[in-house]
Design a protein around this motif. Structure first.
Motif, PDB file in Angstrom:
ATOM      1  N   GLN A   9       1.950   9.116  31.205  1.00  0.00           N
ATOM      2  CA  GLN A   9       3.513   9.434  30.941  1.00  0.00           C
ATOM      3  C   GLN A   9       3.827  10.858  30.997  1.00  0.00           C
ATOM      4  O   GLN A   9       3.510  11.517  30.124  1.00  0.00           O
ATOM      5  CB  GLN A   9       3.778   8.798  29.544  1.00  0.00           C
ATOM      6  CG  GLN A   9       5.578   8.610  29.357  1.00  0.00           C
ATOM      7  CD  GLN A   9       5.867   8.163  28.089  1.00  0.00           C
ATOM      8  OE1 GLN A   9       5.608   8.549  27.118  1.00  0.00           O
ATOM      9  NE2 GLN A   9       6.780   7.023  28.230  1.00  0.00           N
ATOM     10  N   GLY A  10       4.247  11.157  32.252  1.00  0.00           N
ATOM     11  CA  GLY A  10       4.814  12.527  32.386  1.00  0.00           C
ATOM     12  C   GLY A  10       3.452  13.417  32.955  1.00  0.00           C
ATOM     13  O   GLY A  10       3.661  14.047  34.134  1.00  0.00           O
TER      14      GLY A  10
ATOM     15  N   LYS B  65      13.598   8.805  33.094  1.00  0.00           N
ATOM     16  CA  LYS B  65      13.514   9.721  32.109  1.00  0.00           C
ATOM     17  C   LYS B  65      12.078  10.321  32.346  1.00  0.00           C
ATOM     18  O   LYS B  65      11.907  11.517  32.165  1.00  0.00           O
ATOM     19  CB  LYS B  65      13.610   9.083  30.800  1.00  0.00           C
ATOM     20  CG  LYS B  65      15.209   8.954  30.516  1.00  0.00           C
ATOM     21  CD  LYS B  65      15.193   7.920  29.255  1.00  0.00           C
ATOM     22  CE  LYS B  65      14.494   8.685  28.023  1.00  0.00           C
ATOM     23  NZ  LYS B  65      14.612   8.009  26.757  1.00  0.00           N
ATOM     24  N   ASN B  66      11.185   9.321  32.535  1.00  0.00           N
ATOM     25  CA  ASN B  66       9.743   9.672  32.660  1.00  0.00           C
ATOM     26  C   ASN B  66       9.104   9.354  33.944  1.00  0.00           C
ATOM     27  O   ASN B  66       9.609   8.278  34.565  1.00  0.00           O
ATOM     28  CB  ASN B  66       8.920   8.957  31.460  1.00  0.00           C
ATOM     29  CG  ASN B  66       9.453   9.602  30.234  1.00  0.00           C
ATOM     30  OD1 ASN B  66       9.078  10.670  29.815  1.00  0.00           O
ATOM     31  ND2 ASN B  66       9.959   8.712  29.437  1.00  0.00           N
TER      32      ASN B  66
ATOM     33  N   TYR C 204       5.631   8.063  35.620  1.00  0.00           N
ATOM     34  CA  TYR C 204       4.236   7.802  35.168  1.00  0.00           C
ATOM     35  C   TYR C 204       3.167   7.842  36.512  1.00  0.00           C
ATOM     36  O   TYR C 204       3.073   7.035  37.395  1.00  0.00           O
ATOM     37  CB  TYR C 204       4.464   6.202  34.899  1.00  0.00           C
ATOM     38  CG  TYR C 204       5.304   6.008  33.759  1.00  0.00           C
ATOM     39  CD1 TYR C 204       4.928   5.960  32.486  1.00  0.00           C
ATOM     40  CD2 TYR C 204       6.676   5.774  33.987  1.00  0.00           C
ATOM     41  CE1 TYR C 204       5.814   5.527  31.528  1.00  0.00           C
ATOM     42  CE2 TYR C 204       7.739   5.532  33.225  1.00  0.00           C
ATOM     43  CZ  TYR C 204       7.289   5.672  31.715  1.00  0.00           C
ATOM     44  OH  TYR C 204       8.044   5.467  30.581  1.00  0.00           O
TER      45      TYR C 204
END
Length: 458
Positions: free
Chosen positions: A140-141, A321-322, A324
């Protein structure tokens, strides 16, 4: 159903003995994946068509799904509600990550072994319904590069545990390719990658022509691209070979470093039947690969092209928002197993799980035979009771035809329990509460053709 049905091409259905081979391949993959801490998931078989289709258009290979009653009534025609069968396991996995991101622990380590459907022309190794085995790590990120090495090494170890002919992992790195082309001064790096990816399908002169016409390369630049694509090495010696071409770029150096780490990391999991090699021709046609790429080939089955592949993708999914990022590799289970079984390279020692056939003297003695079977099953020994009280010779021949190695003769008023190995003819007195067959007879075995040097595997 009356009459003999017409077979559907591209939808392989295995006989019981063939299914034994496929199932043990799947079990081996699952065991190795779980040994490295990967969690198994299963996703639904349908996805919205607009998610499956590329560029907003329905791909010709996607199978659509609809209700006949709904169509007749004019319902279920809203494009947002139209469904299709997934053609790989990546698209549903990306959706799964987005839907469950708040419940997953990242980096998320997943394996998935499931069927997929693709409406292409059936041929050997290419089917309309097929099983794939995927293993991925998603962050994530951000996702550290060491996961590239880990995922590839896991698949190397998994295939090394399978009774396949020699398999070769051919690795490259998209940063290496892109950095080299950028250092050359090419104006259309993506076009150059796509052209080079066709090297095994087109003559060299056609590739040179397309590099000049489609990628804007000069004849000298095109030759440099081909020199890069010709480099192959089973160790990290490729690094100096690339540097000797005289092209400099920071992205190129990053790609060289990453590829060298993958080659070194996977070499430890390789075996005499699974090799690891840097092959700077490999590009992988999908646009979303951003680093490590791999294609997997099986000796003697080069006509299948690659039997697996994968790589690093820095944007598997994005929820606004994120982002992956992930890295993964897929093996075509059907693509490998079905041809190997059809060619007699792999077979099963028997077509049934039963290790013992419990003989039946008379119909009245069936409870005694069932009691023996229950005692054996309670200790994990697969068995079955004879279907009918035929002569013992017939019951032995029935076991022989089905590959069942042992026949059990229950005790009666005059004799104790006996078990017979019908292969050797040896018969001994035995206690159903204590007797156990040899380990190699407890479950069906995958048997490799005598012409192969591959050892038998369970």
């Amino acid at each position: 159903m009356s009459g003999k049905p017409t077979p559907l091409s591209g939808f392989p259905e295995l006989l019981p003995a063939e299914r034994v081979v496929e199932q043990q391949v799947i079990d081996t993959l699952r065991r190795v994946f779980e040994l490295h801490g990967f969690a198994g998931i299963e996703t639904r078989v349908v996805e919205p068509l607009d998610r499956l289709a590329k560029g907003g258009e329905i791909d010709k290979e996607i199978y659509g799904l609809h209700r006949l009653q709904g169509e007749a009534e004019g319902r279920d025609v809203d494009p947002s509600r139209q469904l299709g069968l997934h053609f790989d396991l990546t698209v549903p996995f990306a959706r799964y990550v987005l839907e469950n991101s708040g419940k997953l622990e990242f980096p998320f380590r997943r394996y998935q072994i499931q069927p997929a459907w693709r409406g292409e022309r059936p041929q050997v190794g290419r089917y309309r319904q097929f099983t794939q085995a995927d293993v991925d790590i998603v962050g994530q990120g951000e996702l550290g590069f060491h996961h590239d090495v880990e995922v590839m090494r896991v698949m190397v170890a998994a295939i090394a545990a399978l009774p396949f002919p020699p398999v070769s992992f051919q690795f490259n790195n998209r940063k290496l390719i892109q950095g080299f082309y950028r250092g050359l001064g090419l104006t259309d790096v993506t076009a150059a990658i796509r052209v080079i990816d066709k090297l095994d399908k087109m003559p060299r002169e056609v590739v040179v022509e397309q590099l000049t016409t489609l990628a804007g390369a000069s004849p000298e630049q095109a030759e440099q691209c081909l020199r890069l694509a010709s480099i192959r090495a089973s160790d990290t010696s490729f690094v100096e070979e690339v540097r000797a071409l005289g092209v400099e770029d920071d992205l190129l150096e990053t790609g060289l470093t990453e590829l060298a780490a993958v080659i070194e990391g996977c070499a430890a999991a390789a075996s005499d039947r699974v090799s690891v090699e840097a092959n700077l021709r490999i590009a992988r046609g999908l646009d979303y690969y951003t680093g490590t790429v791999v294609e997997i080939f099986m000796a003697g089955y080069e006509h299948l092209k690659s039997v697996g592949g994968g790589g690093r993708y820095d944007a598997l999914a994005d929820d606004g928002k994120n982002t992956y990022p992930g890295v993964g590799v897929s093996l075509g289970v059907s693509r490998t197993v079905v041809p190997l079984v059809a060619d007699g390279v792999l077979s099963a020692s028997r077509s049934v799980p039963s290790a013992v056939l419990v003989a039946l003297a008379t119909e009245e003695s069936r409870p005694s035979s069932e009691a023996v079977a229950a005692a054996l099953r309670s200790r994990g020994i697969p068995c079955e009771v004879a279907a009918a009280p035929q002569r013992f010779g017939k019951q032995i021949r029935t076991a022989e035809r089905r590959g069942i190695p042992f026949v059990w003769f229950p005790a009666d008023a005059e004799t104790n329990h006996h078990v017979k190995d019908i292969r050797s003819g040896d018969q001994v007195e035995a206690d159903p509460a204590l007797w156990t067959p040899p380990d190699q007879d407890l479950r069906p075995q995958v048997v490799v053709s005598p012409s192969s040097t591959i050892k038998e595997t369970q």
